[in-house]
Scaffold this active site. Structure first.
Site, PDB file in Angstrom:
ATOM      1  N   LYS A   9      17.812  15.166 -12.990  1.00 55.77           N
ATOM      2  CA  LYS A   9      19.057  14.598 -12.658  1.00 55.77           C
ATOM      3  C   LYS A   9      19.342  13.777 -14.146  1.00 55.77           C
ATOM      4  O   LYS A   9      18.583  13.897 -14.950  1.00 55.77           O
ATOM      5  CB  LYS A   9      18.484  13.740 -11.532  1.00 55.77           C
ATOM      6  N   TYR A  49      24.676  17.703  -1.344  1.00 55.30           N
ATOM      7  CA  TYR A  49      23.753  16.995  -0.600  1.00 55.30           C
ATOM      8  C   TYR A  49      24.430  16.770   0.967  1.00 55.30           C
ATOM      9  O   TYR A  49      24.158  15.546   1.454  1.00 55.30           O
ATOM     10  CB  TYR A  49      23.692  15.237  -1.082  1.00 55.30           C
ATOM     11  N   PHE A  57      21.294   5.913   2.206  1.00 54.97           N
ATOM     12  CA  PHE A  57      21.615   5.994   0.526  1.00 54.97           C
ATOM     13  C   PHE A  57      22.472   7.109  -0.166  1.00 54.97           C
ATOM     14  O   PHE A  57      22.346   6.989  -1.269  1.00 54.97           O
ATOM     15  CB  PHE A  57      19.932   6.271   0.182  1.00 54.97           C
ATOM     16  N   ARG A  85       7.993  22.706  -5.275  1.00 55.96           N
ATOM     17  CA  ARG A  85       7.969  21.174  -4.516  1.00 55.96           C
ATOM     18  C   ARG A  85       6.666  20.418  -5.065  1.00 55.96           C
ATOM     19  O   ARG A  85       6.669  19.140  -5.417  1.00 55.96           O
ATOM     20  CB  ARG A  85       8.397  21.289  -3.234  1.00 55.96           C
ATOM     21  N   THR A  91       9.028  12.807  -2.820  1.00 59.71           N
ATOM     22  CA  THR A  91      10.495  12.327  -2.910  1.00 59.71           C
ATOM     23  C   THR A  91      10.332  10.922  -3.588  1.00 59.71           C
ATOM     24  O   THR A  91      10.991  10.480  -4.604  1.00 59.71           O
ATOM     25  CB  THR A  91      11.011  12.194  -1.722  1.00 59.71           C
ATOM     26  N   ARG A 102       7.279  13.853 -10.764  1.00 62.40           N
ATOM     27  CA  ARG A 102       7.619  12.259 -10.310  1.00 62.40           C
ATOM     28  C   ARG A 102       6.643  11.529 -10.596  1.00 62.40           C
ATOM     29  O   ARG A 102       6.794  10.379 -10.716  1.00 62.40           O
ATOM     30  CB  ARG A 102       8.327  12.645  -8.758  1.00 62.40           C
ATOM     31  N   ASN A 112      14.438   9.621  -9.204  1.00 63.98           N
ATOM     32  CA  ASN A 112      13.131  10.131  -9.185  1.00 63.98           C
ATOM     33  C   ASN A 112      13.204  11.763 -10.077  1.00 63.98           C
ATOM     34  O   ASN A 112      12.767  12.609  -9.799  1.00 63.98           O
ATOM     35  CB  ASN A 112      12.806  10.710  -7.958  1.00 63.98           C
ATOM     36  N   HIS A 115      15.556  17.347  -8.801  1.00 65.65           N
ATOM     37  CA  HIS A 115      15.625  17.959  -7.511  1.00 65.65           C
ATOM     38  C   HIS A 115      15.069  19.379  -7.556  1.00 65.65           C
ATOM     39  O   HIS A 115      15.256  20.190  -8.379  1.00 65.65           O
ATOM     40  CB  HIS A 115      17.158  18.165  -7.387  1.00 65.65           C
ATOM     41  N   GLU A 126      22.041  26.814  -2.465  1.00 67.62           N
ATOM     42  CA  GLU A 126      22.038  25.892  -3.681  1.00 67.62           C
ATOM     43  C   GLU A 126      22.508  26.857  -4.984  1.00 67.62           C
ATOM     44  O   GLU A 126      23.264  26.338  -5.684  1.00 67.62           O
ATOM     45  CB  GLU A 126      20.935  25.206  -4.069  1.00 67.62           C
TER      46      GLU A 126
HETATM   47  N1  UDP Z   1      16.740   9.304  -1.832  1.00 69.07           N
HETATM   48  C1  UDP Z   1      16.895   7.761  -1.881  1.00 69.07           C
HETATM   49  N2  UDP Z   1      16.440   7.076  -0.801  1.00 69.07           N
HETATM   50  C2  UDP Z   1      15.681   7.534   0.066  1.00 69.07           C
HETATM   51  C3  UDP Z   1      15.269   8.963   0.034  1.00 69.07           C
HETATM   52  C4  UDP Z   1      16.073   9.909  -0.816  1.00 69.07           C
HETATM   53  O1  UDP Z   1      17.511   7.375  -2.824  1.00 69.07           O
HETATM   54  O2  UDP Z   1      15.339   6.634   0.850  1.00 69.07           O
HETATM   55  C5  UDP Z   1      17.439  10.218  -2.977  1.00 69.07           C
HETATM   56  C6  UDP Z   1      16.565  10.783  -3.703  1.00 69.07           C
HETATM   57  O3  UDP Z   1      16.901  10.807  -5.327  1.00 69.07           O
HETATM   58  C7  UDP Z   1      15.973  12.216  -3.330  1.00 69.07           C
HETATM   59  C8  UDP Z   1      17.089  12.545  -2.792  1.00 69.07           C
HETATM   60  O4  UDP Z   1      18.077  11.370  -2.220  1.00 69.07           O
HETATM   61  O5  UDP Z   1      15.504  12.843  -4.106  1.00 69.07           O
HETATM   62  C9  UDP Z   1      17.446  13.583  -1.700  1.00 69.07           C
HETATM   63  O6  UDP Z   1      16.564  13.296  -0.556  1.00 69.07           O
HETATM   64  P1  UDP Z   1      15.740  14.400  -0.021  1.00 69.07           P
HETATM   65  O7  UDP Z   1      14.943  13.712   1.123  1.00 69.07           O
HETATM   66  O8  UDP Z   1      16.188  15.829   0.278  1.00 69.07           O
HETATM   67  O9  UDP Z   1      14.216  14.345  -1.160  1.00 69.07           O
HETATM   68  P2  UDP Z   1      13.928  15.419  -2.202  1.00 69.07           P
HETATM   69  O10 UDP Z   1      14.024  16.847  -1.367  1.00 69.07           O
HETATM   70  O11 UDP Z   1      14.587  15.314  -3.239  1.00 69.07           O
HETATM   71  O12 UDP Z   1      12.473  15.186  -2.223  1.00 69.07           O
HETATM   72 MG    MG Z   2      15.853  17.563  -0.656  1.00 68.15          MG
END
Ligand code: UDP
Ligand code: MG
Length: 148
Positions: A9, A49, A57, A85, A91, A102, A112, A115, A126
């Site tokens: 990111k 997304y 958010f 992952r 996350t 992270r 964070n 992705h 994707e």
């Molecule tokens: N995100 C955020 N606030 C939250 C949850 C997610 O800003 O409470 C953002 C964060 O950058 C995250 C992205 O949204 O990486 C996508 O969310 P997801 O639940 O898919 O998490 P990821 O798959 O990236 O771990």
């Molecule tokens: Mg995700």
């Protein structure tokens, strides 16, 4: 062979973490199949997304990922989606274990750094979105030193 979509990111790019992040996937033994430095637009971020469009958010997330260049990658290897992952970590960096990307490099959930696809199905979607012309078809010569 399984593939995952991994994206550094804008904060990861700005903070000079590109080499460090690539090194972690590379040293694990996964194979880099696609790599693009891109500045994405709002509509593209909203597509990537789309599943999160109802979340509170979402607006901030779209602003975040369009705020600077990102590094889009395709990594290949056995179990790369699930293992990717784990390499990335939870996350919310407050819950990410030390040793994960992270856990080592981030503090706030909205910054964070990286992705990673959360399922093989989503990885396919994707990769099709980010690499519409496909990826590079090559194999590592060290393959037998990584796989038994
Ligand atoms: N995100 C955020 N606030 C939250 C949850 C997610 O800003 O409470 C953002 C964060 O950058 C995250 C992205 O949204 O990486 C996508 O969310 P997801 O639940 O898919 O998490 P990821 O798959 O990236 O771990
Ligand atoms: Mg995700």
């Amino acid at each position: 062979m399984e593939q995952s979509f991994i994206m550094i990111k804008p904060d990861g790019v700005q903070r000079g973490l590109v080499g460090e992040i690539i090194a972690r996937f590379e040293k694990k033994g996964f194979t880099l199949k696609g790599l693009r430095l891109m500045q994405i637009e709002k509509s593209f971020a909203e597509k990537h997304y789309a599943d999160l469009s109802a979340k509170p958010f979402f607006g901030g997330l779209v602003e975040y990922v369009t705020s600077g260049p990102v590094v889009a990658m395709v990594w290949e290897g056995k179990g790369v989606v699930e293992t990717g992952r784990k390499i990335i970590g939870a996350t919310n960096p407050a819950a990410s274990a030390p040793g994960t990307i992270r856990g080592d490099f981030a503090i706030d959930v909205g910054r964070n750094v990286i992705h990673g696809s959360d399922s093989v199905d989503n990885a396919k979607k994707e990769i099709a979105l980010w690499f519409p012309d496909g990826v590079v078809d090559w194999q590592k010569s060290v393959h037998p030193w990584i796989y038994e």
